[in-house]
Enzyme design. Sequence first.
Site, PDB file in Angstrom:
ATOM      1  N   ASP A  77      62.842 -27.431 -95.056  1.00 45.29           N
ATOM      2  CA  ASP A  77      62.650 -28.531 -94.155  1.00 45.29           C
ATOM      3  C   ASP A  77      61.213 -28.812 -93.703  1.00 45.29           C
ATOM      4  OD1 ASP A  77      63.158 -30.632 -92.277  1.00 45.29           O
ATOM      5  OD2 ASP A  77      64.341 -29.520 -91.345  1.00 45.29           O
TER       6      ASP A  77
ATOM      7  N   HIS B 157      61.668 -32.097 -89.989  1.00 46.44           N
ATOM      8  CA  HIS B 157      62.136 -31.734 -88.687  1.00 46.44           C
ATOM      9  C   HIS B 157      60.974 -30.589 -88.128  1.00 46.44           C
ATOM     10  CE1 HIS B 157      65.813 -33.387 -90.421  1.00 46.44           C
ATOM     11  NE2 HIS B 157      65.596 -34.269 -89.223  1.00 46.44           N
TER      12      HIS B 157
ATOM     13  N   SER C 228      67.274 -38.216 -86.477  1.00 43.06           N
ATOM     14  CA  SER C 228      67.174 -36.793 -85.949  1.00 43.06           C
ATOM     15  C   SER C 228      66.017 -36.500 -85.292  1.00 43.06           C
ATOM     16  CB  SER C 228      67.402 -35.986 -87.099  1.00 43.06           C
ATOM     17  OG  SER C 228      66.717 -36.320 -88.485  1.00 43.06           O
TER      18      SER C 228
END
Length: 443
Positions: free
Chosen positions: A414, A417, A159
């Site tokens: 998160d 990311h 990702s």
Amino acid sequence: MGSSSTNPFKGQTYHLMTKKLQFWRSYAFLFVALLCLYFFHAISPFLTANNHLSRITPTITTSSSSSSFPFKEEEERANVEIACNYTYGKWVHDKLGPLYNGTTCGTITDAQNCLAHGRPDLGYLYWKWKPNQCHLPRFEPKTFLQILRNKHLAFVGDSMARNQLESLLCMLATASTPNLVYSYSDGDKFIRHKFRRWHFPSHNVNVSIYWSPFLVKGIEKTESVNYNRLYLDSLDERWASALDQIDMIVLSAGHWFLQPAVYFNDNSVLGCHYCTGQNHTEVGFYDVFGKTLNTTLRTIIERRGLGSGSGIDVIVTTFSPHHFEGEWDKFGACPKTHPYAEGEKELEGMDAEMRKIGVREVEAAKVNAKKSRRLRLEVLDITKLSLMRGDGHAGPYMFANPFANGITERVQNDCVHWCLPGPVDAWNEILLDMMKRWERGLV
């Protein structure tokens, strides 16, 4: 009505008048300068107070022709001819802000669209990476597309590869609209958009993303099997089978190696990592990560670096650090609102080791690729500059308006990311600068 020889002001009278005119002209210039300075200070507080009005609007720039800016090409050439280590530098304030926002391109994964999800502070958008050795220009989408004209760029990995890809697409879309021409996933409810491709008709450029969190062949864990299975001597053919169609490839992997896994080599079990209940030797993941990069780069060299045909450019993006402070589901897990200052946070531990392995394997592969004129290989070292950007993660804004009903103690965060726009945009500024140096034969 006559030549200069008949000028009535020629002579002593003319010179006296010229001196007087010069005298009063000097005072006039001084008066105007003081007047401008006064008005600048008078209106500057209003400019500062209203600066936030432009913060949610992207700054769109277009590449100008050399005829409009006759010195631009020479300045650019002078810059790229200076050797540059992008690893070391500092984040400096950038009043221009990003090229795009959360609504100007439709490719941002929902969880990274911090602007659309209501993140209230916008200061994280106004920083630029400044290497110590050189000037890193603002991203020029038309230049990027021109270099890649008639070519195929592929991002391969996890990702973080997708994070970088989406940043690039959003910046390129400010100059040319891409068309989504292919999209496929295997029904994974957690990871969508695993394989996609966009086409830029303006320059006949294809940009793809291939989901391959280990780069090598791997079987991801399921509800019944709680560990991954990696085959270290074989590439993941879901992307490797397309190598002959790719002109530039960006590899980015690392975070999935932290998960429980069993490792195979020649179909024999080599060992495992965090494999509780399995009768296998614990071998950790550092050496395994190195082996996968070795297999990946060696195979690319064998398939595309040797023999005849067109060559390939290979870029390995180094490990991207996370910034969890405490528990992942507690309020304030990644609370920073501005970059760390130099020396405030050191590159150490796992982040340093994963970066070192990436750099080492690229340097080793360069030695193996020396005989090939068809392959260019470089590391995109973003670990240190990303470590300093703890303010650039989505945090609780991976979901829309997480505090609409008030602040709660437990909230999913998160801190891995990156918000888009955000620090990842600097990765692609470096990528473009490397490409320009390659074009001039300087790397």
